[in-house]
Design a protein around this motif. Structure first.
Motif, PDB file in Angstrom:
ATOM      1  N   ASP A  72       0.832  -1.473   0.141  1.00 45.27           N
ATOM      2  CA  ASP A  72      -0.347  -0.188  -0.217  1.00 45.27           C
ATOM      3  C   ASP A  72       0.628   1.249  -0.012  1.00 45.27           C
ATOM      4  O   ASP A  72       0.789   2.038  -0.492  1.00 45.27           O
ATOM      5  N   GLY A  76      -0.559   4.313  -3.371  1.00 45.15           N
ATOM      6  CA  GLY A  76      -1.927   4.077  -2.494  1.00 45.15           C
ATOM      7  C   GLY A  76      -2.074   5.824  -2.728  1.00 45.15           C
ATOM      8  O   GLY A  76      -3.726   5.891  -3.100  1.00 45.15           O
ATOM      9  N   TRP A  99      -3.423  -6.149  -4.002  1.00 46.51           N
ATOM     10  CA  TRP A  99      -3.468  -4.955  -4.581  1.00 46.51           C
ATOM     11  C   TRP A  99      -5.181  -4.843  -4.652  1.00 46.51           C
ATOM     12  O   TRP A  99      -5.726  -3.975  -3.776  1.00 46.51           O
ATOM     13  N   GLN A 101      -6.477  -5.701  -1.292  1.00 40.09           N
ATOM     14  CA  GLN A 101      -6.553  -4.902  -0.224  1.00 40.09           C
ATOM     15  C   GLN A 101      -6.579  -3.640  -0.167  1.00 40.09           C
ATOM     16  O   GLN A 101      -6.995  -2.770   0.636  1.00 40.09           O
ATOM     17  N   SER A 102      -5.991  -2.661  -0.897  1.00 36.83           N
ATOM     18  CA  SER A 102      -5.902  -1.383  -1.211  1.00 36.83           C
ATOM     19  C   SER A 102      -7.081  -1.698  -2.187  1.00 36.83           C
ATOM     20  O   SER A 102      -8.090  -0.063  -1.932  1.00 36.83           O
ATOM     21  N   TYR A 103      -7.807  -1.780  -2.879  1.00 34.89           N
ATOM     22  CA  TYR A 103      -8.551  -1.618  -3.774  1.00 34.89           C
ATOM     23  C   TYR A 103      -9.142  -2.740  -4.471  1.00 34.89           C
ATOM     24  O   TYR A 103      -9.565  -3.221  -5.397  1.00 34.89           O
TER      25      TYR A 103
END
Length: 213
Positions: A72, A76, A99, A101-103
């Motif tokens: 991240d 970010g 990926w 996990q963030s998006y």
């Protein structure tokens, strides 16, 4: 700024924020690299702060936001940059688990090992270098004699492999088979901290008994 032959150049910025994984969070400073000429560029990694990265880009068209991996702290600002500059995010699909996990609902365009990415009449070559993350890649620019290594290689050795989806044995194999075979004078622009060279890191392989960071 690091200049290369012809119109191609590398612009550099540093952004600050956090890296979060496996229930922990750490303060980090990340390098951001913008490769191009006066009219167009690609961004290598999008850490933390879209406004700061946009300041490095300036008025240029962004052809792509290239991700060395999907931790991240490196992605970010990827979605915000992509939407602001109408540019695709490019990522190796082996990093999809990170990926998401963030998006969870924003898609990227996949990178492929051996692919070449054009900018300003020159090419960046994609080298898949798993170990720090399963989809980690480096970007090699022969015309600049430069490698953008993300967190695969630093001054002093390999990137960290003590967290989920990483492997010290795999990163060492990636480096020895795919990265240290590049010309020794190649300048390595890293994801955090100072530059190094392929020759300097090749000379230190005997010390790679444990992850260096």
């Amino acid at each position: 700024m690091t200049s290369g032959p012809g119109p191609l150049r590398v612009d550099h910025g540093v952004t600050s924020g956090t890296f979060t994984l496996d229930g922990g969070s750490w303060d980090v400073d990340n390098n951001v690299w913008v490769v191009g000429d006066e009219s167009e560029c690609v961004v290598v990694d999008a850490p933390h702060d879209a406004d700061a990265i946009a300041g490095v880009i300036g008025e240029r068209a962004v052809l792509a936001v290239l991700c060395t991996h999907a931790h991240d702290d490196h992605v970010g600002a990827a979605r915000e940059l992509a939407e602001r500059f109408s540019a695709p995010v490019r990522l190796h699909p082996d990093d999809d688990v990170l990926w998401r996990q963030s998006y969870p609902d924003f898609d990227y365009q996949p990178l492929a090992d051996g692919e070449t990415i054009g900018v300003a009449g020159q090419s960046l070559q994609v080298i898949h270098t798993p170990g720090h993350a399963p989809g980690a890649v480096c970007f090699y620019v022969p015309s600049l004699g430069a490698l953008f290594s993300g967190d695969t290689l630093f001054r002093g050795g390999p990137g960290a492999t003590g967290r989920s989806f990483s492997s010290f044995d795999v990163i060492v194999d990636s480096l020895r088979e795919r990265v240290l075979t590049l010309p020794s004078e190649t300048v390595v622009h890293t994801g955090h901290g100072p530059d190094t060279t392929i020759g300097a890191e090749a000379a230190n392989q005997a010390e790679w008994s444990v992850p260096s960071r």
